[in-house]
Design a protein around this motif. Sequence first.
Motif, mmCIF file in Angstrom:
data_model
loop_
_atom_site.group_PDB
_atom_site.id
_atom_site.type_symbol
_atom_site.label_atom_id
_atom_site.label_comp_id
_atom_site.label_asym_id
_atom_site.label_seq_id
_atom_site.Cartn_x
_atom_site.Cartn_y
_atom_site.Cartn_z
ATOM 1 N N GLY A 177 11.663 29.845 73.147
ATOM 2 C CA GLY A 177 11.252 29.443 74.486
ATOM 3 C C GLY A 177 11.609 30.465 75.538
ATOM 4 N N GLY A 178 12.429 31.454 75.147
ATOM 5 C CA GLY A 178 12.783 32.515 76.082
ATOM 6 C C GLY A 178 13.719 32.052 77.183
ATOM 7 N N PRO A 179 13.998 32.916 78.141
ATOM 8 C CA PRO A 179 14.965 32.593 79.199
ATOM 9 C C PRO A 179 14.431 31.647 80.275
ATOM 10 N N PHE A 180 13.113 31.394 80.283
ATOM 11 C CA PHE A 180 12.527 30.591 81.373
ATOM 12 C C PHE A 180 11.916 29.286 80.867
ATOM 13 N N ARG A 181 12.447 28.813 79.759
ATOM 14 C CA ARG A 181 11.879 27.629 79.099
ATOM 15 C C ARG A 181 11.811 26.429 80.047
ATOM 16 N N GLN A 182 12.788 26.284 80.923
ATOM 17 C CA GLN A 182 12.844 25.115 81.807
ATOM 18 C C GLN A 182 12.554 25.462 83.264
ATOM 19 N N ILE A 210 10.148 40.941 76.725
ATOM 20 C CA ILE A 210 9.229 40.412 77.731
ATOM 21 C C ILE A 210 8.187 39.517 77.064
ATOM 22 N N ASP A 211 7.676 39.928 75.915
ATOM 23 C CA ASP A 211 6.720 39.094 75.180
ATOM 24 C C ASP A 211 7.320 37.744 74.821
ATOM 25 N N SER A 212 8.596 37.738 74.488
ATOM 26 C CA SER A 212 9.263 36.478 74.172
ATOM 27 C C SER A 212 9.334 35.588 75.408
ATOM 28 N N ALA A 213 9.576 36.194 76.565
ATOM 29 C CA ALA A 213 9.671 35.434 77.808
ATOM 30 C C ALA A 213 8.340 34.813 78.208
ATOM 31 N N ILE A 236 -1.644 26.705 61.488
ATOM 32 C CA ILE A 236 -0.474 27.415 62.030
ATOM 33 C C ILE A 236 -0.097 26.775 63.365
ATOM 34 N N ASP A 237 1.082 26.181 63.416
ATOM 35 C CA ASP A 237 1.562 25.538 64.631
ATOM 36 C C ASP A 237 2.789 26.255 65.163
ATOM 37 N N VAL A 238 3.077 26.002 66.442
ATOM 38 C CA VAL A 238 4.257 26.570 67.102
ATOM 39 C C VAL A 238 5.059 25.442 67.718
ATOM 40 N N VAL A 239 6.366 25.483 67.541
ATOM 41 C CA VAL A 239 7.253 24.513 68.172
ATOM 42 C C VAL A 239 8.414 25.277 68.811
#
Length: 386
Positions: A177-182, A210-213, A236-239
């Motif tokens: 979810g990276g650093p900005f998930r919430q 950055i791509d992760s963010a 293919i799902d993402v959670v």
Amino acid sequence: MIKIAILGSTGSIGRQTLEVVDRFPEELRVVALAAGKNRQPFLEQCLQYRPLIVSLATEEDAKWLKAALAEQNYYPEVHFGLDGLVRVATCEEATVVVTALSGAIGLRPTCAAIKANKQIALANKETLVAAGEYVTKLASEHQIQILPVDSEHSAIWQCLHGEEKTSVRRIILTASGGPFRQMARADLAKVTPQMALKHPNWTMGQKITIDSATLMNKGLEVIEARWLFNLDYSDIDVVVHPQSIIHSLVEYGDGSMLAHLGMPDMRIPIQYALSYPKRWFNDLPRLNLTELKGLTFEEPDLERFPALALAYQAGKQGGAAPAVLNAANEIAVHAFLAGRIGFMQIPEIVEKVLENHKPTGINNLEEILAIDQWARNEAARIISNC
């Protein structure tokens, strides 16, 4: 003795690969190294591992390196640029090539390594994103196995081991979810490069962080997984899994789920790719289940993080669309890091380039590279008008 060549040896994955080499000096030997512009760290690597072939990004740096190595009475082949990457990737003594480059620059040397019958330990996801059909077909023709290094794809690979593909219902890629998930969408527009580079769980290079963010990294992994495991996008799902303990899962037709758990440490999947099919004992930190305070899961928010949806869209469209997505994203990320655009403009620019792209098929590597260059130019044009 497994002899390895590393493309991108001064980057995060490259350095951690060398840490694995240090742990297993009887099993692993470095025979070729390539890096970009980090010439002083690269010099130190060369002197420590004494590879036969080395390469840096520019001719100037290559001349500097050659002179510095000569002062130590050490005379390997010294190359530079894209040709240098290809030379390292096709080193005659190498049996495994670790592709740890960032971006589509890894495409040509990876293909060259396959043609030279080298086993590929793939950490450069952009290669399969931009040219998945071409690269997997090439690997099949040369009977080369592509071994995934990304923690998520390594997890899927291991969970699929020994199982019938027809029994797979779906695979589930986990995302931190990276650093900005919430963070609220309005606040995302205020994100700075310094904020985005602080990943909560992983230590990685700038571009992938950055791509992760933005969750684009997970979108690229979806496309990569489609080619690595020959699955439809509907399978293919993402959670979102903030703790990064479960690295990915496979759900089977009978309702069973196999999950791969471990510490968020890239040295583990790197080691497995190099040691496969064996598992070598190591002294890396271990996961203590009794210390876990909980494992949580969330649906990805595609409104706040539209990059993931764009990746699914490009993947399903097929043809050159994934290459366009990847190239436009690279340019947009670099522009963000340079302070030229805002965080939320990254997916906006990628979407505009995709909209301006005229759908086309891909028949060979040169066509892929031409599409890649068009998308980069188009993204740069759009950014210049921002």
